[in-house]
Design a protein around this motif. Structure first.
Motif, PDB file in Angstrom:
ATOM      1  N   THR A  48      79.785   1.270  -3.379  1.00 19.27           N
ATOM      2  CA  THR A  48      81.007   0.856  -2.680  1.00 19.27           C
ATOM      3  C   THR A  48      81.518  -0.474  -3.209  1.00 19.27           C
ATOM      4  OG1 THR A  48      80.242   1.974  -0.681  1.00 19.27           O
ATOM      5  CG2 THR A  48      82.004   0.377  -0.415  1.00 19.27           C
TER       6      THR A  48
ATOM      7  N   VAL B  92      81.767  -1.035   7.717  1.00 17.94           N
ATOM      8  CA  VAL B  92      81.910  -0.665   6.306  1.00 17.94           C
ATOM      9  C   VAL B  92      83.130   0.225   6.127  1.00 17.94           C
ATOM     10  CG1 VAL B  92      80.872   0.648   4.413  1.00 17.94           C
ATOM     11  CG2 VAL B  92      79.472  -0.927   5.754  1.00 17.94           C
ATOM     12  N   TYR B  93      83.287   1.259   6.975  1.00 14.22           N
ATOM     13  CA  TYR B  93      84.410   2.176   6.837  1.00 14.22           C
ATOM     14  C   TYR B  93      85.741   1.490   7.141  1.00 14.22           C
ATOM     15  CZ  TYR B  93      80.756   5.745   6.800  1.00 14.22           C
ATOM     16  OH  TYR B  93      79.648   6.488   6.491  1.00 14.22           O
ATOM     17  N   SER B  94      85.798   0.765   8.242  1.00 14.21           N
ATOM     18  CA  SER B  94      87.065   0.148   8.643  1.00 14.21           C
ATOM     19  C   SER B  94      87.488  -0.952   7.676  1.00 14.21           C
ATOM     20  CB  SER B  94      86.953  -0.410  10.066  1.00 14.21           C
ATOM     21  OG  SER B  94      85.941  -1.398  10.137  1.00 14.21           O
ATOM     22  N   CYS B  95      86.517  -1.735   7.185  1.00 14.73           N
ATOM     23  CA  CYS B  95      86.864  -2.849   6.294  1.00 14.73           C
ATOM     24  C   CYS B  95      87.309  -2.358   4.929  1.00 14.73           C
ATOM     25  CB  CYS B  95      85.682  -3.804   6.159  1.00 14.73           C
ATOM     26  SG  CYS B  95      85.271  -4.667   7.691  1.00 14.73           S
ATOM     27  N   ASN B  96      86.697  -1.287   4.450  1.00 16.40           N
ATOM     28  CA  ASN B  96      87.167  -0.715   3.192  1.00 16.40           C
ATOM     29  C   ASN B  96      88.550  -0.107   3.338  1.00 16.40           C
ATOM     30  OD1 ASN B  96      85.177  -0.646   0.754  1.00 16.40           O
ATOM     31  ND2 ASN B  96      83.898  -0.451   2.563  1.00 16.40           N
ATOM     32  N   ALA B  97      88.821   0.488   4.509  1.00 17.83           N
ATOM     33  CA  ALA B  97      90.155   1.034   4.747  1.00 17.83           C
ATOM     34  C   ALA B  97      91.207  -0.072   4.737  1.00 17.83           C
ATOM     35  CB  ALA B  97      90.182   1.792   6.081  1.00 17.83           C
ATOM     36  N   CYS B  98      90.849  -1.248   5.236  1.00 17.27           N
ATOM     37  CA  CYS B  98      91.787  -2.369   5.230  1.00 17.27           C
ATOM     38  C   CYS B  98      92.139  -2.817   3.819  1.00 17.27           C
ATOM     39  CB  CYS B  98      91.192  -3.561   5.997  1.00 17.27           C
ATOM     40  SG  CYS B  98      91.109  -3.339   7.779  1.00 17.27           S
TER      41      CYS B  98
ATOM     42  N   LEU C 197      81.644  -6.596   3.791  1.00 14.35           N
ATOM     43  CA  LEU C 197      80.950  -5.339   3.553  1.00 14.35           C
ATOM     44  C   LEU C 197      79.466  -5.617   3.642  1.00 14.35           C
ATOM     45  CD1 LEU C 197      80.809  -2.400   2.678  1.00 14.35           C
ATOM     46  CD2 LEU C 197      80.852  -3.169   0.301  1.00 14.35           C
TER      47      LEU C 197
ATOM     48  N   GLU D 155      76.053  -1.482  10.868  1.00 12.82           N
ATOM     49  CA  GLU D 155      77.007  -1.754   9.807  1.00 12.82           C
ATOM     50  C   GLU D 155      78.057  -0.670   9.598  1.00 12.82           C
ATOM     51  OE1 GLU D 155      73.717  -1.664   9.400  1.00 12.82           O
ATOM     52  OE2 GLU D 155      72.997  -3.567   8.604  1.00 12.82           O
ATOM     53  N   ALA D 156      77.757   0.581   9.968  1.00 15.26           N
ATOM     54  CA  ALA D 156      78.548   1.720   9.502  1.00 15.26           C
ATOM     55  C   ALA D 156      80.031   1.594   9.841  1.00 15.26           C
ATOM     56  CB  ALA D 156      77.987   3.016  10.098  1.00 15.26           C
ATOM     57  N   PHE D 157      80.355   1.329  11.105  1.00 13.43           N
ATOM     58  CA  PHE D 157      81.761   1.263  11.505  1.00 13.43           C
ATOM     59  C   PHE D 157      82.519   0.217  10.707  1.00 13.43           C
ATOM     60  CE2 PHE D 157      84.976  -0.956  14.054  1.00 13.43           C
ATOM     61  CZ  PHE D 157      85.881   0.077  14.242  1.00 13.43           C
TER      62      PHE D 157
END
Length: 324
Positions: free
Chosen positions: A219, A277-283, A308, A273-275
């Motif tokens: 990632t 990781v997904y939300s921050c990468n989407a940003c 991340l 961490e999971a939520f």
């Protein structure tokens, strides 16, 4: 009342002298790195190089820094801390001095590679030492504060580097970068991190690659393809387009880094961490699209870079995890 105090008393202590000092050392590491990163394309041009050569320098710097990291991680996992960081900080100091005293294009490229080795040693070791001194129940919170040094360096180093370059020239700029690395070395001498006693691990593929860290590594690799190129050339781009200083970009990015690291650490400790990781990468997805679609100043001010979190490795493999 006594029950409330008892409950509060179970909260382990986060802030220690060693944590404060390793944060300051990390600040020195990234100030040295980012001062050089944002000004090095100008330095290459001053030696008669082209933008393509500046790109090659950025590529070899990154390539060497990436290749050496797993081996640094293996060394750290064998209990080495002090020697690794001393080597890293010395290289971070010697490389900029080389730019000053041997200002030729071919040697600048070689010294840039040496600078990449120094960054790998220093960055991996400071993160590992921080992992050693932070209490487990408040690990993400502590690492968030540790990462604030990167945000602060990203805010001050580009502006400092550009001001020194324009006002005093490359010699003063890189001598200052070397002095900052020396300051980090002095601060590190006062750290008394806990001694790590681990069985010796032989050097092979299984010991230099931690499978638990691979998803976060991939990632970050994808993220850094775009961010790394932008970080290297945003100041040069601003100069060529007659825009205000590229340091505006770094200031905005650092403000977001600081905000997120301060606020999300406790939440990560509580929820995982999971939520994030997904939300921050989407940003991060809309930012390059905005930059590609417009030619105005806001293309320097897009960063919404958020934290991340890597999967947490067990203490014996902190070096391997931070070596990714």
């Amino acid at each position: 009342m006594s029950q409330k105090n008892a409950s509060q008393g179970t909260q382990p202590k986060l802030w220690t002298k060693d944590l404060v000092l390793i944060i300051l050392v990390n600040l020195c590491v990234f100030t040295n790195h980012i001062m050089s990163l944002s000004t090095f394309p100008f330095f290459i041009q001053s030696l008669g190089g082209t933008e393509a050569i500046a790109g090659i320098c950025a590529a070899v710097f990154s390539f060497v820094a990436v290749i050496i990291r797993p081996f640094v991680g293996w060394w750290l996992d064998n209990g080495v801390r002090r020697a690794a960081l001393v080597i890293g900080l010395l290289l971070l100091g010697l490389a900029p001095l080389g730019y000053v005293f041997v200002p030729t294009l071919s040697l600048a490229i070689a010294l840039r590679m040496l600078h990449g080795v120094g960054l790998s040693f220093s960055n991996s070791t400071t993160a590992t030492v921080a992992s050693d001194v932070i209490c487990r129940p408040r690990f993400a919170e502590g690492m968030g504060y540790f990462g604030m040094a990167t945000a602060l360096a990203s805010a001050i180093a580009p502006a400092l580097g550009l001001e020194l370059m324009y006002g005093f020239g490359f010699q003063v700029l890189y001598a200052t970068a070397a002095g900052i690395a020396l300051l980090g070395l002095v601060l590190f001498m006062f750290i008394k991190a806990p001694r790590v006693d681990v069985p010796h691990k032989k050097l092979d593929l299984r010991t230099i690659i931690n499978r638990d860290s691979l998803p976060a590594t991939v990632t970050m690799l994808v993220f850094m393809f775009t961010f790394g190129a932008l970080e290297n050339f945003v100041a040069l781009f601003a100069s060529e387009e007659s825009l205000p200083s590229g340091s505006i970009y770094f200031l905005v990015m650092s403000a977001m880094l600081l905000l997120v690291r301060v606020t999300l650490g406790k939440l990560v400790d509580e929820k995982g961490e999971a939520f994030f990781v997904y939300s921050c990468n989407a940003c991060g997805l809309p930012a390059p699209c905005l930059r590609a679609d417009d030619t105005h100043i806001h293309r320097l001010c897009y960063p919404g870079r958020l934290c991340l979190r890597r999967p947490r490795a067990e203490p014996p493999v902190h070096g391997c995890a931070h070596g990714r």
